[in-house]
Design a protein around this motif. Structure first.
Motif, PDB file in Angstrom:
ATOM      1  N   GLU A   1      45.241  50.579 148.357  1.00 36.46           N
ATOM      2  CA  GLU A   1      45.600  52.000 148.308  1.00 36.46           C
ATOM      3  C   GLU A   1      46.912  52.249 149.048  1.00 36.46           C
ATOM      4  N   MET A   2      47.090  51.587 150.189  1.00 37.50           N
ATOM      5  CA  MET A   2      48.346  51.736 150.934  1.00 37.50           C
ATOM      6  C   MET A   2      49.516  51.220 150.100  1.00 37.50           C
ATOM      7  N   ALA A   3      49.318  50.082 149.430  1.00 34.57           N
ATOM      8  CA  ALA A   3      50.387  49.530 148.597  1.00 34.57           C
ATOM      9  C   ALA A   3      50.744  50.488 147.476  1.00 34.57           C
ATOM     10  N   ARG A   4      49.752  51.127 146.886  1.00 35.99           N
ATOM     11  CA  ARG A   4      50.030  52.094 145.815  1.00 35.99           C
ATOM     12  C   ARG A   4      50.792  53.298 146.355  1.00 35.99           C
ATOM     13  N   GLN A   5      50.515  53.681 147.606  1.00 34.43           N
ATOM     14  CA  GLN A   5      51.271  54.770 148.208  1.00 34.43           C
ATOM     15  C   GLN A   5      52.746  54.377 148.371  1.00 34.43           C
ATOM     16  N   VAL A   6      52.972  53.149 148.791  1.00 28.67           N
ATOM     17  CA  VAL A   6      54.350  52.657 148.913  1.00 28.67           C
ATOM     18  C   VAL A   6      55.028  52.652 147.549  1.00 28.67           C
ATOM     19  N   LEU A   7      54.339  52.093 146.556  1.00 31.08           N
ATOM     20  CA  LEU A   7      54.908  52.020 145.207  1.00 31.08           C
ATOM     21  C   LEU A   7      55.226  53.407 144.664  1.00 31.08           C
TER      22      LEU A   7
ATOM     23  N   TYR B   1      66.353  53.107 147.368  1.00 34.59           N
ATOM     24  CA  TYR B   1      66.398  53.182 148.825  1.00 34.59           C
ATOM     25  C   TYR B   1      65.697  51.986 149.460  1.00 34.59           C
ATOM     26  N   GLY B   2      66.120  51.703 150.688  1.00 38.39           N
ATOM     27  CA  GLY B   2      65.557  50.587 151.429  1.00 38.39           C
ATOM     28  C   GLY B   2      64.278  50.952 152.142  1.00 38.39           C
ATOM     29  N   ALA B   3      63.735  49.960 152.867  1.00 35.10           N
ATOM     30  CA  ALA B   3      62.432  50.122 153.506  1.00 35.10           C
ATOM     31  C   ALA B   3      62.434  51.238 154.548  1.00 35.10           C
ATOM     32  N   ALA B   4      63.507  51.365 155.319  1.00 33.53           N
ATOM     33  CA  ALA B   4      63.533  52.378 156.388  1.00 33.53           C
ATOM     34  C   ALA B   4      63.363  53.781 155.819  1.00 33.53           C
ATOM     35  N   HIS B   5      64.053  54.064 154.701  1.00 32.76           N
ATOM     36  CA  HIS B   5      63.956  55.385 154.080  1.00 32.76           C
ATOM     37  C   HIS B   5      62.567  55.602 153.477  1.00 32.76           C
ATOM     38  N   VAL B   6      62.034  54.570 152.846  1.00 30.51           N
ATOM     39  CA  VAL B   6      60.691  54.678 152.257  1.00 30.51           C
ATOM     40  C   VAL B   6      59.659  54.948 153.346  1.00 30.51           C
ATOM     41  N   VAL B   7      59.784  54.271 154.498  1.00 25.57           N
ATOM     42  CA  VAL B   7      58.841  54.492 155.600  1.00 25.57           C
ATOM     43  C   VAL B   7      58.982  55.916 156.131  1.00 25.57           C
ATOM     44  N   ASP B   8      60.205  56.428 156.222  1.00 24.06           N
ATOM     45  CA  ASP B   8      60.387  57.806 156.679  1.00 24.06           C
ATOM     46  C   ASP B   8      59.671  58.788 155.761  1.00 24.06           C
ATOM     47  N   ILE B   9      59.742  58.545 154.452  1.00 27.88           N
ATOM     48  CA  ILE B   9      59.045  59.428 153.503  1.00 27.88           C
ATOM     49  C   ILE B   9      57.542  59.322 153.695  1.00 27.88           C
ATOM     50  N   LEU B  10      57.025  58.098 153.811  1.00 31.70           N
ATOM     51  CA  LEU B  10      55.584  57.910 154.013  1.00 31.70           C
ATOM     52  C   LEU B  10      55.121  58.593 155.294  1.00 31.70           C
ATOM     53  N   TYR B  11      55.933  58.445 156.333  1.00 33.03           N
ATOM     54  CA  TYR B  11      55.575  58.957 157.658  1.00 33.03           C
ATOM     55  C   TYR B  11      55.753  60.468 157.760  1.00 33.03           C
ATOM     56  N   GLY B  12      56.519  61.017 156.820  1.00 31.70           N
ATOM     57  CA  GLY B  12      56.761  62.457 156.868  1.00 31.70           C
ATOM     58  C   GLY B  12      57.866  62.835 157.830  1.00 31.70           C
ATOM     59  N   ALA B  13      58.830  61.904 158.018  1.00 32.57           N
ATOM     60  CA  ALA B  13      59.943  62.175 158.935  1.00 32.57           C
ATOM     61  C   ALA B  13      61.083  62.834 158.159  1.00 32.57           C
ATOM     62  N   ALA B  14      61.377  64.076 158.477  1.00 37.31           N
ATOM     63  CA  ALA B  14      62.416  64.828 157.756  1.00 37.31           C
ATOM     64  C   ALA B  14      63.782  64.502 158.350  1.00 37.31           C
TER      65      ALA B  14
ATOM     66  N   GLY C   1      54.839  62.224 153.538  1.00 33.50           N
ATOM     67  CA  GLY C   1      53.877  62.387 154.624  1.00 33.50           C
ATOM     68  C   GLY C   1      52.498  61.828 154.356  1.00 33.50           C
ATOM     69  N   VAL C   2      52.286  61.140 153.227  1.00 37.96           N
ATOM     70  CA  VAL C   2      50.930  60.656 152.938  1.00 37.96           C
ATOM     71  C   VAL C   2      50.490  59.549 153.903  1.00 37.96           C
ATOM     72  N   GLY C   3      51.434  58.931 154.600  1.00 37.93           N
ATOM     73  CA  GLY C   3      51.063  57.836 155.502  1.00 37.93           C
ATOM     74  C   GLY C   3      51.298  58.141 156.961  1.00 37.93           C
ATOM     75  N   LYS C   4      51.283  59.398 157.340  1.00 36.86           N
ATOM     76  CA  LYS C   4      51.634  59.757 158.716  1.00 36.86           C
ATOM     77  C   LYS C   4      50.578  59.337 159.737  1.00 36.86           C
ATOM     78  N   GLU C   5      49.371  58.972 159.271  1.00 35.05           N
ATOM     79  CA  GLU C   5      48.339  58.555 160.218  1.00 35.05           C
ATOM     80  C   GLU C   5      48.534  57.121 160.690  1.00 35.05           C
ATOM     81  N   ARG C   6      49.459  56.406 160.083  1.00 29.45           N
ATOM     82  CA  ARG C   6      49.716  55.015 160.481  1.00 29.45           C
ATOM     83  C   ARG C   6      51.095  54.912 161.136  1.00 29.45           C
ATOM     84  N   ARG C   7      51.223  53.910 162.028  1.00 29.51           N
ATOM     85  CA  ARG C   7      52.501  53.720 162.725  1.00 29.51           C
ATOM     86  C   ARG C   7      53.552  53.181 161.758  1.00 29.51           C
ATOM     87  N   LYS C   8      54.815  53.483 162.088  1.00 25.15           N
ATOM     88  CA  LYS C   8      55.907  53.008 161.239  1.00 25.15           C
ATOM     89  C   LYS C   8      55.934  51.484 161.175  1.00 25.15           C
ATOM     90  N   ASN C   9      55.632  50.815 162.300  1.00 19.21           N
ATOM     91  CA  ASN C   9      55.645  49.347 162.290  1.00 19.21           C
ATOM     92  C   ASN C   9      54.624  48.782 161.309  1.00 19.21           C
TER      93      ASN C   9
END
Length: 616
Positions: A406-412, A422-435, A451-459
């Motif tokens: 499910e997490m992989a599908r969120q990334v995809l 976009y690269g990984a840093a930008h994708v993680v910002d979107i997942l994390y909900g960082a504006a 923001g769908v992945g904000k409950e998990r750490r960026k690392n």
């Protein structure tokens, strides 16, 4: 392949047949075609230009980056009776002038030079008046600013084609990914080059990666599994090289240091000991290894994260060149990653190159964190597809993984919604909900997945994405801007096909006795090497190595230039008793037969087992 190259191979170099890829490269050169040849360490790249140089006649110019490599190749060719020489900064002006006079007189077949010496206007003008027949660029990855060993002075070589439009150009390298290969061809010949790429897989090498816990203890545990075997331990710094060598000596290992700050005589002495003796551990920086021909290196250990996947591949390739089972270990930690990032930032290079080098480091980290077979991401990096190999730590002892489908599908979903640009840093910002400013500028805070992945750490997300790249769900566009792109396998996961398992913890526990027993069983796919030497054969091999060292010291050359290990092993297995039999040993050409048959036959007569007198 015509008979003439075969005759040169046999009569001059003492080999009965070409290795894979060699004949293809040689034939292209003899047809006046330009070639980029990517062949692994130990595959015989040098013969790809040495044979056609002798077949075509005239003068072949070889560009080489290191004086030591030039000197070794020249010495090896001379021992085979080939007129070769070099003009380099390690020789006096009088010596270089004398060499040039021999070149002008037509007495030299192969001339080695560094790129900065070749590309001076006086040298280019002088060469234009000579019967040049071939130009060779060795270590060609140095041309590409995306390669792992870029050297600015190599960039000027792109003028060679315009200066010598009728000459074939051969570019050679052991490690270059698709981006680097294309860049080499583009720089040298605007892309008009044939590519000959040999397979990158070395199936006899077992791959293993551990995160550092107590790295000294981990290193000693590794070496305890290789008592009485030769190997290489790579360290990131000169100080660490000295301290690790001292540590291993205290623990009873025959360990020797090697790094650029050592006295040259001490370096050469340690190198000769490593090549000649058995059960020697060379502790070294990356300064050690180029041109070293020792067939029975049973293990390579990286005590720190290597610089790139290419460097890692090249360094582990020094193990198991005899085809027998060998081991490649890597210990890495977050501190290594920080140092490598800082190295990239401190490099005097363009922001574009730094960005790509960071992406290359990401690819290496993805290999380290791979949740499944290590060979799959290693070979995929070089453009090859692999099945699970059965000969890496994960294949033999699968790691504990959790369902990350499910997490992989969120990334995809984020990658797709943002246009795969976009690269990984930008994708993680979107997942994390960082504006972030970049997110707002692109309007991505309005994406459905924001923001769908904000409950998990960026690392956690970064590690997951690296593992998705390593397992082939995403592709990292190193040639572009490091953007993530969805592969067919990734589209399949989006469509509900299959699952994705990932590693939450990459720290490997100590191997259990059962795992050790499984590892020692070696039930893997490597090709079977010859039967190991028995004690009597081992004694004969040691005697032949001692003789080789004596002859090498007389001539002032490294021992492997007299004969490589594989030639000595061939002597041990066949025990030639006559000059005619000695001529059949692999690696004995006409000149070496004349120069070395007598002393080696005498040693074999004394040390070899007696000939059987019983009837057949």
């Amino acid at each position: 392949m015509t008979s003439r190259p075969q005759a040169v191979l046999r009569e001059v170099f003492g080999h009965q047949a070409f290795r894979p890829g060699q004949a293809e490269v040689i034939e292209a050169i003899l047809d006046n075609r330009h070639v980029l040849a990517v062949m692994p360490t130990g595959a015989g790249k040098s013969l790809c230009f040495q044979v056609p140089a002798l077949v075509r006649g005239g003068l072949t110019v070889v560009v080489s980056p290191l004086v030591a490599l030039m000197q070794d190749q020249v010495a090896a060719l001379r021992l085979c009776g080939v007129a070769a020489d070099s003009i380099n900064s390690g020789r006096s002006r009088a010596e270089n002038v004398a060499t040039w006079r021999r070149v002008v007189a037509g007495e030299i077949r192969l001339l080695y030079m560094a790129p900065e010496r070749l590309m001076t206007e006086p040298m280019l003008a002088a060469l234009a008046k000579l019967p040049l027949t071939l130009l060779v660029v060795d270590e060609a990855h140095c041309i590409s600013q995306w390669g792992h060993g870029f050297r600015p002075e190599y960039a000027d070589l792109c003028r060679l084609h315009d200066l010598f439009p009728h000459l074939p150009i051969l570019a050679l390298t052991a490690t270059a990914d698709a981006v680097t290969r294309d860049d080499i061809a583009q720089q040298l010949l605007k892309g008009r080059m044939e590519h000959v790429v040999q397979g990158f897989d070395r199936p006899n090498i077992h791959l293993s990666v551990q995160m550092k816990r107590n790295w000294k203890q981990q290193l000693l545990e590794i070496l305890a599994r290789h008592q009485n075997e030769s190997g290489i331990v790579y360290c990131l710094s000169r100080n660490k090289t000295d301290s690790v060598a001292a540590l291993l000596q205290q623990e009873g290992f025959h360990a020797l240091p090697y790094h650029a700050a050592m006295d040259q005589a001490a370096r050469e002495a340690n190198q000769n000991t490593f090549i000649t003796d058995q059960a020697v551990v060379m502790v070294a920086t990356i300064a050690f290894g180029m041109g070293i021909d020792k067939a029975d290196v049973r293990f390579v250990v990286h005590t720190d994260l290597p610089g790139t996947m290419e460097a890692y591949y090249q360094e582990i390739g020094r193990a198991g060149r005899d085809g027998a089972a060998a081991e490649a270990y890597m210990l890495y930690g977050l501190g290594d990653l920080r140092i490598r990032r800082q190295f990239i930032e401190d490099e005097p290079s363009s922001p574009e190159r730094k960005r790509r080098e960071h992406k290359r480091l990401d690819a290496l980290l993805g290999y380290c964190e791979s949740p499944s077979c290590r060979r799959i991401p290693l070979l995929a990096y070089f453009g090859e597809v692999s099945e699970p190999c059965g000969n890496c730590d994960i294949c033999r002892n699968p790691v504990s993984c959790v369902d990350g489908t499910e997490m992989a599908r969120q990334v995809l979903a984020v990658v797709q919604q943002s246009g795969q640009r976009y690269g990984a840093a930008h994708v993680v910002d979107i997942l994390y909900g960082a504006a972030t400013e970049k997110v707002r500028r692109a309007g991505h805070e309005g994406l459905k997945s924001f923001g769908v992945g904000k409950e998990r750490r960026k690392n956690q997300w970064r590690s997951l994405i690296r593992q998705m790249v390593a397992t082939g769900l995403l592709k990292l566009d190193i040639a572009g801007y490091g953007s993530l792109m969805i592969t067919p396998k990734g589209h399949g996961l989006q469509a509900g096909e299959g699952t994705f398992l990932y590693r939450e913890d990459t720290v490997a526990p100590p191997r259990s006795p059962e795992a050790e027993a499984s590892a020692s069983a070696r039930k893997t796919r490597p090709r079977q090497a010859d039967e190991p030497l028995n004690d009597q054969q081992g004694d004969l091999l040691a005697a032949l190595k001692a003789l080789r060292l004596h002859l090498a010291r007389q001539r002032g050359v490294p021992p492997y230039i007299i004969f490589p290990d594989r030639t000595l092993i061939d002597m041990v297995r066949h025990c030639p008793r006559t000059v005619e039999e000695f001529a059949q040993v692999n690696g004995v050409g006409a000149v070496k037969l004349k120069d070395f048959a007598e002393p080696f036959l005498a040693e074999i007569a004394v040390k070899a087992p007696p000939l059987s007198t019983s009837p057949p």
